[in-house]
Design an enzyme around this catalytic site. Sequence first.
Site, PDB file in Angstrom:
ATOM      1  N   CYS A 114     -38.876  50.818 -89.329  1.00  0.00           N
ATOM      2  CA  CYS A 114     -37.719  50.789 -90.236  1.00  0.00           C
ATOM      3  C   CYS A 114     -38.063  50.306 -91.642  1.00  0.00           C
ATOM      4  CB  CYS A 114     -36.621  49.924 -89.636  1.00  0.00           C
ATOM      5  SG  CYS A 114     -36.121  50.439 -87.981  1.00  0.00           S
ATOM      6  N   HIS A 253     -32.291  47.697 -94.887  1.00  0.00           N
ATOM      7  CA  HIS A 253     -32.311  48.637 -93.767  1.00  0.00           C
ATOM      8  C   HIS A 253     -30.990  48.558 -93.010  1.00  0.00           C
ATOM      9  CE1 HIS A 253     -33.118  50.541 -90.022  1.00  0.00           C
ATOM     10  NE2 HIS A 253     -33.310  49.409 -89.353  1.00  0.00           N
ATOM     11  N   ASN A 283     -28.260  53.552 -87.062  1.00  0.00           N
ATOM     12  CA  ASN A 283     -29.592  53.093 -87.464  1.00  0.00           C
ATOM     13  C   ASN A 283     -30.533  54.292 -87.405  1.00  0.00           C
ATOM     14  OD1 ASN A 283     -32.224  52.097 -87.546  1.00  0.00           O
ATOM     15  ND2 ASN A 283     -31.775  50.294 -86.309  1.00  0.00           N
TER      16      ASN A 283
END
Length: 338
Positions: A114, A253, A283
Amino acid sequence: MTGARITAIGSYVPARRLTNQDLEQMVDTNDEWIVQRTGIRERRISRADEYTSDLCAAAVRDMMKRYGKSVQDVDMVLVATSTPDFSFPSVASIVQNTLGIPLTAGAIDLSAACAGFVYALHTAHALVSSGLHHKVLVIGADTLSKITDYTDRSTCILFGDGAGAVLVERSGSGAQDDFMGYHLGSDGSGAQHVYRTGLAEKVNGVELSGTGLLVQNGREVFKWAVRTVPQGVQQVLKNAGADIAEVDWFIPHSANLRMIEPICERLNYPLEQALYSLEAFGNTSAASIPLALDLGIREGKVRSGQQVLLYGFGAGLTHAGQLVRLSLDPQVAEPTPL
Protein backbone atom coordinates in the site's frame (compact mmCIF):
# COMPACT_ATOMS: atom_id res chain seq x y z
CA MET A 1 20.17 18.30 -11.03
CA THR A 2 16.98 19.29 -12.84
CA GLY A 3 13.46 19.94 -11.65
CA ALA A 4 10.68 17.35 -11.88
CA ARG A 5 6.94 17.78 -11.86
CA ILE A 6 3.74 15.77 -12.12
CA THR A 7 2.11 16.89 -15.37
CA ALA A 8 -0.95 14.64 -15.76
CA ILE A 9 -3.08 12.10 -13.93
CA GLY A 10 -5.63 9.44 -14.87
CA SER A 11 -7.56 6.73 -13.11
CA TYR A 12 -9.76 3.73 -13.69
CA VAL A 13 -11.98 1.43 -11.63
CA PRO A 14 -13.91 -1.63 -12.84
CA ALA A 15 -17.63 -1.29 -13.56
CA ARG A 16 -18.90 -3.87 -11.08
CA ARG A 17 -19.87 -2.54 -7.67
CA LEU A 18 -19.78 -4.68 -4.53
CA THR A 19 -21.89 -2.87 -1.95
CA ASN A 20 -22.17 -3.44 1.77
CA GLN A 21 -25.65 -4.80 1.11
CA ASP A 22 -24.13 -7.36 -1.27
CA LEU A 23 -21.71 -8.45 1.44
CA GLU A 24 -24.62 -8.96 3.83
CA GLN A 25 -25.62 -11.86 1.58
CA MET A 26 -22.13 -13.36 1.65
CA VAL A 27 -20.90 -13.16 5.27
CA ASP A 28 -22.22 -12.30 8.72
CA THR A 29 -22.07 -8.51 8.48
CA ASN A 30 -24.24 -5.48 7.74
CA ASP A 31 -23.96 -2.03 6.21
CA GLU A 32 -24.10 -0.16 9.52
CA TRP A 33 -21.33 -2.29 11.03
CA ILE A 34 -19.04 -1.84 8.01
CA VAL A 35 -19.57 1.93 7.72
CA GLN A 36 -19.15 2.46 11.45
CA ARG A 37 -15.86 0.58 11.55
CA THR A 38 -14.32 1.46 8.18
CA GLY A 39 -16.21 4.25 6.40
CA ILE A 40 -16.46 2.01 3.31
CA ARG A 41 -19.80 1.80 1.47
CA GLU A 42 -18.84 -0.04 -1.71
CA ARG A 43 -15.87 -1.24 -3.70
CA ARG A 44 -15.20 -2.05 -7.37
CA ILE A 45 -14.49 -5.62 -8.49
CA SER A 46 -12.64 -6.61 -11.65
CA ARG A 47 -14.07 -9.17 -14.06
CA ALA A 48 -12.64 -12.70 -14.02
CA ASP A 49 -10.75 -11.87 -17.23
CA GLU A 50 -9.70 -8.36 -16.14
CA TYR A 51 -6.25 -8.10 -14.57
CA THR A 52 -3.98 -5.48 -13.06
CA SER A 53 -2.36 -4.70 -16.43
CA ASP A 54 -5.81 -4.01 -17.91
CA LEU A 55 -6.61 -1.53 -15.14
CA CYS A 56 -3.21 0.14 -15.62
CA ALA A 57 -3.70 0.60 -19.36
CA ALA A 58 -7.20 2.01 -18.83
CA ALA A 59 -5.92 4.54 -16.27
CA VAL A 60 -3.17 5.69 -18.66
CA ARG A 61 -5.67 6.05 -21.51
CA ASP A 62 -7.85 8.21 -19.23
CA MET A 63 -4.81 10.38 -18.49
CA MET A 64 -3.88 10.67 -22.18
CA LYS A 65 -7.41 11.69 -23.15
CA ARG A 66 -7.87 14.25 -20.40
CA TYR A 67 -4.45 15.92 -20.73
CA GLY A 68 -3.71 15.39 -24.40
CA LYS A 69 -0.59 13.44 -23.50
CA SER A 70 1.39 10.94 -25.55
CA VAL A 71 3.36 8.05 -24.09
CA GLN A 72 5.53 7.72 -27.19
CA ASP A 73 8.34 9.59 -25.47
CA VAL A 74 8.09 7.82 -22.10
CA ASP A 75 11.49 6.37 -21.21
CA MET A 76 10.57 4.43 -18.05
CA VAL A 77 7.43 2.64 -16.85
CA LEU A 78 7.06 1.99 -13.12
CA VAL A 79 4.13 -0.04 -11.83
CA ALA A 80 3.50 -0.38 -8.09
CA THR A 81 1.40 -3.47 -7.40
CA SER A 82 1.03 -6.46 -5.11
CA THR A 83 -1.23 -8.31 -7.54
CA PRO A 84 0.67 -8.66 -10.82
CA ASP A 85 -0.88 -10.68 -13.62
CA PHE A 86 2.09 -13.05 -13.33
CA SER A 87 5.12 -13.47 -11.12
CA PHE A 88 6.88 -12.60 -14.38
CA PRO A 89 6.69 -10.99 -16.90
CA SER A 90 6.11 -7.70 -15.10
CA VAL A 91 2.92 -5.70 -15.35
CA ALA A 92 5.07 -2.78 -16.54
CA SER A 93 6.28 -4.79 -19.54
CA ILE A 94 2.71 -5.79 -20.44
CA VAL A 95 1.58 -2.15 -20.18
CA GLN A 96 4.52 -1.02 -22.33
CA ASN A 97 3.45 -3.38 -25.10
CA THR A 98 -0.29 -2.69 -24.73
CA LEU A 99 0.16 1.07 -25.04
CA GLY A 100 2.85 0.95 -27.72
CA ILE A 101 5.46 2.62 -25.54
CA PRO A 102 8.86 2.53 -27.33
CA LEU A 103 11.04 -0.54 -26.94
CA THR A 104 13.79 1.71 -25.59
CA ALA A 105 11.79 2.44 -22.42
CA GLY A 106 12.63 0.63 -19.21
CA ALA A 107 9.82 -1.25 -17.47
CA ILE A 108 9.78 -2.59 -13.91
CA ASP A 109 7.30 -3.44 -11.15
CA LEU A 110 7.78 -2.23 -7.57
CA SER A 111 6.52 -4.22 -4.60
CA ALA A 112 5.82 -2.09 -1.53
CA ALA A 113 2.16 -2.97 -1.02
CA CYS A 114 0.00 0.00 0.00
CA ALA A 115 3.05 2.28 0.11
CA GLY A 116 3.97 1.30 -3.44
CA PHE A 117 2.69 4.33 -5.32
CA VAL A 118 4.65 6.77 -3.15
CA TYR A 119 7.77 4.61 -3.47
CA ALA A 120 7.31 4.62 -7.25
CA LEU A 121 6.90 8.41 -7.25
CA HIS A 122 10.06 8.75 -5.20
CA THR A 123 11.90 6.53 -7.69
CA ALA A 124 10.55 8.50 -10.65
CA HIS A 125 11.66 11.77 -9.06
CA ALA A 126 15.17 10.39 -8.57
CA LEU A 127 15.35 9.20 -12.18
CA VAL A 128 14.13 12.49 -13.63
CA SER A 129 15.85 14.98 -11.32
CA SER A 130 19.18 13.19 -11.79
CA GLY A 131 18.93 13.78 -15.52
CA LEU A 132 18.93 10.07 -16.38
CA HIS A 133 15.33 10.10 -17.62
CA HIS A 134 13.00 12.68 -19.11
CA LYS A 135 9.49 11.27 -18.78
CA VAL A 136 8.45 8.49 -16.38
CA LEU A 137 5.04 6.84 -16.29
CA VAL A 138 4.09 5.93 -12.70
CA ILE A 139 1.14 3.64 -12.03
CA GLY A 140 -0.34 2.33 -8.79
CA ALA A 141 -2.76 -0.55 -9.38
CA ASP A 142 -4.15 -3.60 -7.65
CA THR A 143 -6.83 -6.24 -8.11
CA LEU A 144 -7.10 -7.27 -4.48
CA SER A 145 -10.47 -8.96 -5.07
CA LYS A 146 -8.55 -11.78 -6.75
CA ILE A 147 -6.65 -12.59 -3.54
CA THR A 148 -9.36 -11.76 -0.98
CA ASP A 149 -10.91 -14.48 1.18
CA TYR A 150 -14.65 -13.87 0.87
CA THR A 151 -15.36 -16.16 3.82
CA ASP A 152 -13.34 -13.92 6.17
CA ARG A 153 -15.62 -11.06 7.20
CA SER A 154 -12.78 -9.13 8.81
CA THR A 155 -10.95 -8.66 5.49
CA CYS A 156 -13.45 -9.14 2.64
CA ILE A 157 -15.30 -5.95 3.61
CA LEU A 158 -12.17 -3.88 3.01
CA PHE A 159 -10.70 -4.53 -0.39
CA GLY A 160 -11.41 -3.45 -3.96
CA ASP A 161 -9.73 -2.95 -7.32
CA GLY A 162 -8.50 0.15 -9.14
CA ALA A 163 -5.62 1.98 -10.82
CA GLY A 164 -4.16 5.47 -10.98
CA ALA A 165 -1.43 6.82 -13.26
CA VAL A 166 0.69 9.98 -13.37
CA LEU A 167 3.44 11.35 -15.58
CA VAL A 168 6.58 12.68 -13.95
CA GLU A 169 8.47 14.93 -16.38
CA ARG A 170 11.59 17.05 -16.39
CA SER A 171 10.80 20.72 -15.80
CA GLY A 172 14.11 22.04 -17.11
CA SER A 173 17.50 22.91 -15.70
CA GLY A 174 17.19 25.37 -12.83
CA ALA A 175 13.39 25.11 -12.86
CA GLN A 176 11.33 24.55 -9.75
CA ASP A 177 11.34 21.00 -8.40
CA ASP A 178 7.81 20.11 -7.35
CA PHE A 179 9.03 17.25 -5.14
CA MET A 180 9.63 19.14 -1.93
CA GLY A 181 10.50 16.46 0.62
CA TYR A 182 10.14 12.79 1.45
CA HIS A 183 10.53 10.16 4.14
CA LEU A 184 10.76 6.38 3.77
CA GLY A 185 10.73 3.56 6.29
CA SER A 186 10.23 -0.13 6.90
CA ASP A 187 9.73 -2.35 9.93
CA GLY A 188 10.17 -5.94 8.82
CA SER A 189 9.56 -7.19 12.37
CA GLY A 190 5.85 -6.80 11.60
CA ALA A 191 5.93 -8.69 8.30
CA GLN A 192 3.63 -11.41 9.67
CA HIS A 193 0.77 -8.94 10.22
CA VAL A 194 -0.13 -8.57 6.52
CA TYR A 195 0.86 -11.20 4.00
CA ARG A 196 -0.01 -13.51 1.16
CA THR A 197 1.85 -16.82 1.22
CA GLY A 198 4.54 -17.57 -1.33
CA LEU A 199 7.45 -20.00 -1.35
CA ALA A 200 8.35 -19.63 2.33
CA GLU A 201 6.26 -21.05 5.16
CA LYS A 202 7.43 -18.82 8.00
CA VAL A 203 8.37 -15.19 8.62
CA ASN A 204 9.94 -13.97 11.87
CA GLY A 205 9.44 -17.51 13.16
CA VAL A 206 5.66 -17.29 12.66
CA GLU A 207 3.92 -20.08 10.72
CA LEU A 208 1.92 -18.60 7.84
CA SER A 209 -1.48 -19.70 6.61
CA GLY A 210 -0.95 -21.36 3.21
CA THR A 211 -4.18 -20.34 1.50
CA GLY A 212 -2.56 -18.09 -1.09
CA LEU A 213 -5.08 -15.41 -0.11
CA LEU A 214 -4.51 -12.17 1.76
CA VAL A 215 -4.21 -12.45 5.54
CA GLN A 216 -4.22 -9.41 7.83
CA ASN A 217 -4.04 -8.78 11.55
CA GLY A 218 -6.03 -5.56 11.46
CA ARG A 219 -5.52 -4.68 15.11
CA GLU A 220 -1.72 -4.80 14.88
CA VAL A 221 -1.62 -2.90 11.58
CA PHE A 222 -3.92 -0.24 13.04
CA LYS A 223 -1.69 0.30 16.08
CA TRP A 224 1.45 0.45 13.95
CA ALA A 225 -0.01 2.90 11.41
CA VAL A 226 -1.50 5.29 13.97
CA ARG A 227 1.88 5.41 15.73
CA THR A 228 4.12 5.48 12.66
CA VAL A 229 2.38 7.68 10.09
CA PRO A 230 2.18 10.91 12.16
CA GLN A 231 5.88 10.59 12.95
CA GLY A 232 6.64 9.99 9.28
CA VAL A 233 4.59 12.99 8.20
CA GLN A 234 6.51 15.22 10.59
CA GLN A 235 9.76 13.92 9.12
CA VAL A 236 8.57 14.68 5.57
CA LEU A 237 7.79 18.25 6.63
CA LYS A 238 11.14 18.61 8.38
CA ASN A 239 12.99 17.36 5.31
CA ALA A 240 11.00 19.77 3.12
CA GLY A 241 11.49 22.73 5.46
CA ALA A 242 7.70 23.11 5.56
CA ASP A 243 4.97 23.42 8.16
CA ILE A 244 1.82 21.34 8.23
CA ALA A 245 -0.25 24.53 8.08
CA GLU A 246 1.11 25.02 4.54
CA VAL A 247 -0.23 21.66 3.36
CA ASP A 248 -3.41 22.14 1.35
CA TRP A 249 -4.36 18.46 1.22
CA PHE A 250 -3.25 15.35 3.09
CA ILE A 251 -3.72 12.08 1.19
CA PRO A 252 -2.94 9.03 3.34
CA HIS A 253 -3.43 5.50 2.10
CA SER A 254 -7.16 4.73 2.13
CA ALA A 255 -6.98 1.73 4.42
CA ASN A 256 -9.76 2.60 6.83
CA LEU A 257 -11.39 5.90 7.77
CA ARG A 258 -11.13 4.97 11.46
CA MET A 259 -7.37 4.84 10.95
CA ILE A 260 -7.20 8.19 9.13
CA GLU A 261 -9.14 9.99 11.88
CA PRO A 262 -6.63 9.42 14.72
CA ILE A 263 -3.71 10.07 12.36
CA CYS A 264 -5.15 13.51 11.54
CA GLU A 265 -5.92 14.10 15.22
CA ARG A 266 -2.32 13.37 16.22
CA LEU A 267 -1.10 15.71 13.49
CA ASN A 268 -3.60 18.40 14.53
CA TYR A 269 -4.64 18.45 10.87
CA PRO A 270 -8.27 19.06 9.79
CA LEU A 271 -9.97 15.83 8.75
CA GLU A 272 -11.90 17.76 6.10
CA GLN A 273 -8.60 18.45 4.33
CA ALA A 274 -7.74 14.75 4.18
CA LEU A 275 -8.66 13.09 0.89
CA TYR A 276 -9.45 9.40 0.61
CA SER A 277 -10.96 7.03 -1.93
CA LEU A 278 -12.19 4.31 0.42
CA GLU A 279 -15.86 5.27 0.67
CA ALA A 280 -16.58 4.38 -2.97
CA PHE A 281 -13.66 2.07 -3.78
CA GLY A 282 -12.54 0.43 -0.52
CA ASN A 283 -8.88 -0.29 0.16
CA THR A 284 -7.25 -0.53 -3.27
CA SER A 285 -3.68 -0.82 -1.95
CA ALA A 286 -1.22 0.90 -4.33
CA ALA A 287 -4.10 2.55 -6.22
CA SER A 288 -5.73 4.24 -3.24
CA ILE A 289 -3.57 7.39 -3.15
CA PRO A 290 -3.68 8.25 -6.89
CA LEU A 291 -7.42 7.47 -6.88
CA ALA A 292 -7.96 9.87 -3.97
CA LEU A 293 -5.81 12.56 -5.61
CA ASP A 294 -7.69 12.22 -8.88
CA LEU A 295 -11.07 12.29 -7.13
CA GLY A 296 -10.01 15.58 -5.52
CA ILE A 297 -9.05 16.97 -8.94
CA ARG A 298 -12.28 15.74 -10.57
CA GLU A 299 -14.32 17.36 -7.80
CA GLY A 300 -12.50 20.69 -8.19
CA LYS A 301 -10.93 20.55 -4.73
CA VAL A 302 -7.29 20.01 -5.69
CA ARG A 303 -5.75 22.59 -8.00
CA SER A 304 -2.37 23.30 -9.51
CA GLY A 305 -0.09 25.28 -7.25
CA GLN A 306 -1.31 23.56 -4.10
CA GLN A 307 0.84 21.49 -1.75
CA VAL A 308 -0.24 17.89 -1.29
CA LEU A 309 1.25 15.47 1.22
CA LEU A 310 0.96 11.82 0.21
CA TYR A 311 1.61 9.03 2.72
CA GLY A 312 1.41 5.32 1.98
CA PHE A 313 1.72 2.52 4.51
CA GLY A 314 1.12 -1.20 4.54
CA ALA A 315 2.55 -4.71 4.32
CA GLY A 316 6.23 -5.03 4.99
CA LEU A 317 5.61 -3.11 7.16
CA THR A 318 6.57 -0.32 4.76
CA HIS A 319 5.71 3.36 4.67
CA ALA A 320 6.59 6.32 2.46
CA GLY A 321 5.69 9.99 2.39
CA GLN A 322 6.12 12.70 -0.24
CA LEU A 323 5.28 16.41 -0.20
CA VAL A 324 4.62 17.66 -3.73
CA ARG A 325 3.58 20.93 -5.28
CA LEU A 326 1.13 20.26 -8.09
CA SER A 327 1.72 21.89 -11.47
CA LEU A 328 -0.50 19.78 -13.70
CA ASP A 329 -0.75 20.73 -17.35
CA PRO A 330 -4.18 22.10 -18.37
CA GLN A 331 -6.78 19.45 -19.14
CA VAL A 332 -8.04 19.22 -22.72
CA ALA A 333 -11.02 17.00 -21.88
CA GLU A 334 -13.40 16.84 -18.95
CA PRO A 335 -12.95 13.74 -16.79
CA THR A 336 -15.74 11.20 -17.00
CA PRO A 337 -17.28 10.02 -13.70
CA LEU A 338 -15.66 7.01 -12.10
